[in-house]
Write a protein that holds these residues in place. Structure first.
Motif, PDB file in Angstrom:
ATOM      1  N   LYS A  78       0.843  -1.199   0.000  1.00  0.00           N
ATOM      2  CA  LYS A  78       0.000   0.000   0.000  1.00  0.00           C
ATOM      3  C   LYS A  78       0.876   1.245   0.000  1.00  0.00           C
ATOM      4  O   LYS A  78       1.892   1.294   0.680  1.00  0.00           O
ATOM      5  CB  LYS A  78      -0.892  -0.041   1.241  1.00  0.00           C
ATOM      6  N   GLN A  79       0.425   2.241  -0.736  1.00  0.00           N
ATOM      7  CA  GLN A  79       1.169   3.488  -0.882  1.00  0.00           C
ATOM      8  C   GLN A  79       0.227   4.652  -0.603  1.00  0.00           C
ATOM      9  O   GLN A  79      -0.901   4.669  -1.088  1.00  0.00           O
ATOM     10  CB  GLN A  79       1.703   3.541  -2.318  1.00  0.00           C
ATOM     11  N   HIS A  80       0.673   5.608   0.184  1.00  0.00           N
ATOM     12  CA  HIS A  80      -0.121   6.805   0.460  1.00  0.00           C
ATOM     13  C   HIS A  80       0.116   7.804  -0.675  1.00  0.00           C
ATOM     14  O   HIS A  80       1.220   8.317  -0.837  1.00  0.00           O
ATOM     15  CB  HIS A  80       0.273   7.417   1.801  1.00  0.00           C
ATOM     16  N   CYS A 123       6.262   2.034  -1.664  1.00  0.00           N
ATOM     17  CA  CYS A 123       5.137   1.661  -0.800  1.00  0.00           C
ATOM     18  C   CYS A 123       5.540   1.812   0.662  1.00  0.00           C
ATOM     19  O   CYS A 123       6.667   1.532   1.035  1.00  0.00           O
ATOM     20  CB  CYS A 123       4.709   0.225  -1.078  1.00  0.00           C
ATOM     21  N   ASP A 142       3.304   0.621   3.356  1.00  0.00           N
ATOM     22  CA  ASP A 142       2.696  -0.416   4.188  1.00  0.00           C
ATOM     23  C   ASP A 142       2.554  -1.719   3.416  1.00  0.00           C
ATOM     24  O   ASP A 142       2.408  -1.722   2.195  1.00  0.00           O
ATOM     25  CB  ASP A 142       1.306   0.017   4.665  1.00  0.00           C
ATOM     26  N   THR A 194      -1.966  -4.925   8.897  1.00  0.00           N
ATOM     27  CA  THR A 194      -1.288  -3.816   8.231  1.00  0.00           C
ATOM     28  C   THR A 194       0.028  -3.562   8.943  1.00  0.00           C
ATOM     29  O   THR A 194       0.046  -3.261  10.134  1.00  0.00           O
ATOM     30  CB  THR A 194      -2.156  -2.552   8.249  1.00  0.00           C
TER      31      THR A 194
END
Length: 189
Positions: free
Chosen positions: A92-94, A114, A116, A176
């Motif tokens: 996951k990437q913000h 990424c 997370d 996560t």
């Protein structure tokens, strides 16, 4: 060409490498320390008892060091008949508007950008109270009465900063974990 291989040139080269002393012995006693090294000097030095220094055991009963054992192998149990549940690893990437539309940061779609790692584990017919979860830097261990999962993670993670959420409607556990890579502080500014 012949002058390079003549007997006189070889003797001159020999005199340069190993100058003869007055007593005319054939040993190179005056040669430098590097010139006296041979193939036996490669590798760790032998101690007086014949063992090499890097291979000493800490205790006479130890057969390996804890550093030699891969992380997570202590959870491997071949005799355990519980099946491994289905799982999926998602990175996951913000991403904000400055990344998506303006390209102001150096983020790209690769896994190196990424932040997370989300591990989604399907646990049918399992309650949240039955789940035992242990997360190490590179290993995730999950135990329930019906399932067991020993998962070597593809990237190191911050194991103390992670979050786990059991979603009862989907019978799925979402873990996560923030990624812990050496150059993240530099690359993700």
């Amino acid at each position: 060409m012949e002058e390079y291989y003549s007997a006189g040139s070889l003797q001159a080269l020999s005199a340069l490498l190993c100058p003869m002393e007055d007593d005319e012995d054939d040993s190179c006693s005056s040669a430098t320390a590097q010139a006296r090294l041979g193939p036996g000097h490669i590798g760790p030095t032998k101690q007086s008892d014949g063992t090499s220094a890097p291979y000493l055991k800490r205790s006479s009963k130890d057969i390996w060091d804890t550093e030699d054992v891969a992380e997570g192998s202590e959870f491997d149990d071949i005799a355990d008949p519980r099946p491994q549940p289905e799982y999926d690893i998602v990175l996951k990437q913000h991403v904000g508007a400055e990344d998506l539309f303006l390209g102001m940061t150096r983020k790209d779609p690769s896994s190196m950008c990424c932040e997370d790692m989300v591990v989604k584990i399907k646990l049918p017919d399992t309650n949240a109270a039955e789940v035992i979860l242990d997360v190490k830097e590179k290993f995730l261990d999950l135990r329930t009465p019906k399932y067991k999962l020993g998962l070597h993670l593809p990237h190191p993670v911050h194991n103390q900063k992670g979050k786990a959420q059991f979603i009862a409607e989907r019978e799925e556990l979402e873990v996560t974990l923030p990624m812990n890579r050496m150059l993240d502080a530099i690359n993700l500014l």
